[in-house]
Design a protein around this motif. Structure first.
Motif, PDB file in Angstrom:
ATOM      1  N   VAL A 109       0.841  -1.201   0.000  1.00  0.00           N
ATOM      2  CA  VAL A 109       0.000   0.000   0.000  1.00  0.00           C
ATOM      3  C   VAL A 109       0.876   1.251   0.000  1.00  0.00           C
ATOM      4  O   VAL A 109       0.614   2.216  -0.730  1.00  0.00           O
ATOM      5  N   TRP A 110       1.947   1.245   0.802  1.00  0.00           N
ATOM      6  CA  TRP A 110       2.850   2.399   0.836  1.00  0.00           C
ATOM      7  C   TRP A 110       3.498   2.630  -0.536  1.00  0.00           C
ATOM      8  O   TRP A 110       3.560   3.765  -1.007  1.00  0.00           O
ATOM      9  N   GLU A 111       3.972   1.577  -1.156  1.00  0.00           N
ATOM     10  CA  GLU A 111       4.607   1.719  -2.475  1.00  0.00           C
ATOM     11  C   GLU A 111       3.620   2.234  -3.516  1.00  0.00           C
ATOM     12  O   GLU A 111       3.946   3.106  -4.317  1.00  0.00           O
ATOM     13  N   LEU A 112       2.406   1.690  -3.532  1.00  0.00           N
ATOM     14  CA  LEU A 112       1.394   2.140  -4.498  1.00  0.00           C
ATOM     15  C   LEU A 112       1.007   3.591  -4.242  1.00  0.00           C
ATOM     16  O   LEU A 112       0.853   4.382  -5.182  1.00  0.00           O
ATOM     17  N   TYR A 113       0.856   3.959  -2.987  1.00  0.00           N
ATOM     18  CA  TYR A 113       0.517   5.337  -2.648  1.00  0.00           C
ATOM     19  C   TYR A 113       1.636   6.284  -3.075  1.00  0.00           C
ATOM     20  O   TYR A 113       1.394   7.333  -3.669  1.00  0.00           O
ATOM     21  N   ALA A 114       2.880   5.912  -2.762  1.00  0.00           N
ATOM     22  CA  ALA A 114       4.011   6.767  -3.109  1.00  0.00           C
ATOM     23  C   ALA A 114       4.169   6.874  -4.618  1.00  0.00           C
ATOM     24  O   ALA A 114       4.475   7.947  -5.146  1.00  0.00           O
ATOM     25  N   ALA A 115       3.948   5.781  -5.341  1.00  0.00           N
ATOM     26  CA  ALA A 115       4.047   5.825  -6.803  1.00  0.00           C
ATOM     27  C   ALA A 115       2.927   6.670  -7.403  1.00  0.00           C
ATOM     28  O   ALA A 115       3.139   7.407  -8.373  1.00  0.00           O
ATOM     29  N   ALA A 116       1.730   6.585  -6.841  1.00  0.00           N
ATOM     30  CA  ALA A 116       0.602   7.371  -7.347  1.00  0.00           C
ATOM     31  C   ALA A 116       0.811   8.859  -7.087  1.00  0.00           C
ATOM     32  O   ALA A 116       0.383   9.700  -7.889  1.00  0.00           O
ATOM     33  N   ARG A 117       1.488   9.204  -6.003  1.00  0.00           N
ATOM     34  CA  ARG A 117       1.750  10.609  -5.683  1.00  0.00           C
ATOM     35  C   ARG A 117       2.924  11.155  -6.477  1.00  0.00           C
ATOM     36  O   ARG A 117       3.253  12.326  -6.380  1.00  0.00           O
ATOM     37  N   GLY A 118       3.583  10.329  -7.235  1.00  0.00           N
ATOM     38  CA  GLY A 118       4.710  10.796  -8.040  1.00  0.00           C
ATOM     39  C   GLY A 118       6.051  10.605  -7.369  1.00  0.00           C
ATOM     40  O   GLY A 118       7.030  11.198  -7.791  1.00  0.00           O
ATOM     41  N   SER A 119       6.116   9.827  -6.330  1.00  0.00           N
ATOM     42  CA  SER A 119       7.355   9.517  -5.627  1.00  0.00           C
ATOM     43  C   SER A 119       8.085  10.788  -5.216  1.00  0.00           C
ATOM     44  O   SER A 119       9.212  11.046  -5.603  1.00  0.00           O
ATOM     45  N   THR A 120       7.439  11.580  -4.395  1.00  0.00           N
ATOM     46  CA  THR A 120       8.042  12.814  -3.903  1.00  0.00           C
ATOM     47  C   THR A 120       8.986  12.489  -2.742  1.00  0.00           C
ATOM     48  O   THR A 120       9.002  11.382  -2.220  1.00  0.00           O
ATOM     49  N   HIS A 121       9.750  13.492  -2.311  1.00  0.00           N
ATOM     50  CA  HIS A 121      10.653  13.264  -1.193  1.00  0.00           C
ATOM     51  C   HIS A 121       9.876  13.070   0.108  1.00  0.00           C
ATOM     52  O   HIS A 121      10.371  12.429   1.034  1.00  0.00           O
ATOM     53  N   ALA A 122       8.656  13.621   0.166  1.00  0.00           N
ATOM     54  CA  ALA A 122       7.838  13.408   1.357  1.00  0.00           C
ATOM     55  C   ALA A 122       7.291  11.980   1.398  1.00  0.00           C
ATOM     56  O   ALA A 122       7.077  11.430   2.474  1.00  0.00           O
ATOM     57  N   HIS A 123       7.043  11.380   0.236  1.00  0.00           N
ATOM     58  CA  HIS A 123       6.507  10.018   0.137  1.00  0.00           C
ATOM     59  C   HIS A 123       7.305   9.238  -0.902  1.00  0.00           C
ATOM     60  O   HIS A 123       6.819   8.957  -1.992  1.00  0.00           O
ATOM     61  N   PRO A 124       8.553   8.866  -0.572  1.00  0.00           N
ATOM     62  CA  PRO A 124       9.397   8.194  -1.566  1.00  0.00           C
ATOM     63  C   PRO A 124       9.060   6.712  -1.714  1.00  0.00           C
ATOM     64  O   PRO A 124       8.559   6.081  -0.801  1.00  0.00           O
ATOM     65  N   THR A 125       9.352   6.178  -2.893  1.00  0.00           N
ATOM     66  CA  THR A 125       9.248   4.740  -3.103  1.00  0.00           C
ATOM     67  C   THR A 125      10.555   4.090  -2.645  1.00  0.00           C
ATOM     68  O   THR A 125      11.540   4.773  -2.361  1.00  0.00           O
ATOM     69  N   LEU A 126      10.556   2.769  -2.606  1.00  0.00           N
ATOM     70  CA  LEU A 126      11.758   2.056  -2.163  1.00  0.00           C
ATOM     71  C   LEU A 126      12.938   2.317  -3.101  1.00  0.00           C
ATOM     72  O   LEU A 126      14.072   2.439  -2.653  1.00  0.00           O
ATOM     73  N   SER A 127      12.676   2.432  -4.396  1.00  0.00           N
ATOM     74  CA  SER A 127      13.773   2.679  -5.337  1.00  0.00           C
ATOM     75  C   SER A 127      14.418   4.040  -5.102  1.00  0.00           C
ATOM     76  O   SER A 127      15.635   4.187  -5.263  1.00  0.00           O
ATOM     77  N   ILE A 128      13.640   5.032  -4.682  1.00  0.00           N
ATOM     78  CA  ILE A 128      14.216   6.343  -4.364  1.00  0.00           C
ATOM     79  C   ILE A 128      15.046   6.250  -3.079  1.00  0.00           C
ATOM     80  O   ILE A 128      16.138   6.810  -2.985  1.00  0.00           O
ATOM     81  N   LEU A 129      14.522   5.522  -2.091  1.00  0.00           N
ATOM     82  CA  LEU A 129      15.258   5.380  -0.833  1.00  0.00           C
ATOM     83  C   LEU A 129      16.552   4.587  -1.013  1.00  0.00           C
ATOM     84  O   LEU A 129      17.551   4.868  -0.358  1.00  0.00           O
ATOM     85  N   MET A 130      16.526   3.589  -1.873  1.00  0.00           N
ATOM     86  CA  MET A 130      17.697   2.740  -2.083  1.00  0.00           C
ATOM     87  C   MET A 130      18.681   3.341  -3.081  1.00  0.00           C
ATOM     88  O   MET A 130      19.800   2.848  -3.210  1.00  0.00           O
ATOM     89  N   GLY A 131      18.278   4.377  -3.798  1.00  0.00           N
ATOM     90  CA  GLY A 131      19.109   4.978  -4.833  1.00  0.00           C
ATOM     91  C   GLY A 131      20.535   5.272  -4.424  1.00  0.00           C
ATOM     92  O   GLY A 131      21.490   4.847  -5.079  1.00  0.00           O
ATOM     93  N   PRO A 132      20.753   6.019  -3.326  1.00  0.00           N
ATOM     94  CA  PRO A 132      22.135   6.324  -2.941  1.00  0.00           C
ATOM     95  C   PRO A 132      22.954   5.085  -2.570  1.00  0.00           C
ATOM     96  O   PRO A 132      24.170   5.074  -2.736  1.00  0.00           O
ATOM     97  N   LEU A 133      22.276   4.051  -2.067  1.00  0.00           N
ATOM     98  CA  LEU A 133      23.015   2.848  -1.677  1.00  0.00           C
ATOM     99  C   LEU A 133      23.460   2.016  -2.875  1.00  0.00           C
ATOM    100  O   LEU A 133      24.516   1.383  -2.834  1.00  0.00           O
TER     101      LEU A 133
END
Length: 157
Positions: A109-133
């Motif tokens: 649900v979190w991933e779908l919500y974050a993807a629907a919102r456009g993956s903003t910094h306030a609601h990032p998807t896992l790929s955005i969070l894992m990006g720097p790693l």
């Protein structure tokens, strides 16, 4: 003199059958102490593949193909009738299964919500969070190694 050491009854008759069946159904575990030349060859190919695939830029067609091709090969390997598998583990308790389903559903649900919102910094998807790693190529190569090893483990289950 009595024969007290000889087991008697239904439980004693089936105990030997389970032990002999278990020995024939489980493949030999992978051993790091005495690897065979086949294991060394597959490990070297997997490591080389991971180093090459780790050099691809994230979220590109070459990176997607580098993930899809070994995945398809592992599925093919798993569906072969000659592939040896470990016996299935004992089923989980119902309460632990429900807990993991709730955690997985909350994550989905979190991933779908974050993807629907456009993956903003306030609601990032896992790929955005894992990006720097996973941005440096050696980290992506390590990720491919983990992905391949997990795939082999799942196939042998």
């Amino acid at each position: 003199m009595t024969q007290e050491s000889v087991p008697v009854g239904r439980r004693a008759e089936t105990a030997g059958d389970r032990a002999s069946t278990r020995l024939h159904t489980a493949p030999a575990p992978l051993r790091a102490a005495h690897p065979t030349s086949t294991m060394i060859s597959w490990a070297a190919m997997g490591l080389g593949y991971s180093l090459i695939a780790g050099g691809f830029a994230r979220l590109t067609i070459p990176a997607e193909l580098a993930t899809l091709l070994p995945g398809a090969a592992l599925v093919w390997y798993a569906l072969r009738p000659t592939t040896e598998h470990y016996p299935a583990p004992a089923p989980f308790a119902r309460h632990s299964t429900v807990a993991w389903i709730v955690i997985g559903a909350a994550f989905a649900v979190w991933e779908l919500y974050a993807a629907a919102r456009g993956s903003t910094h306030a609601h990032p998807t896992l790929s955005i969070l894992m990006g720097p790693l996973i941005d440096p190529p050696p980290a992506r190569a390590a990720g491919y190694v983990v992905w391949l090893l997990t795939g082999v483990w799942v196939v042998r289950r």
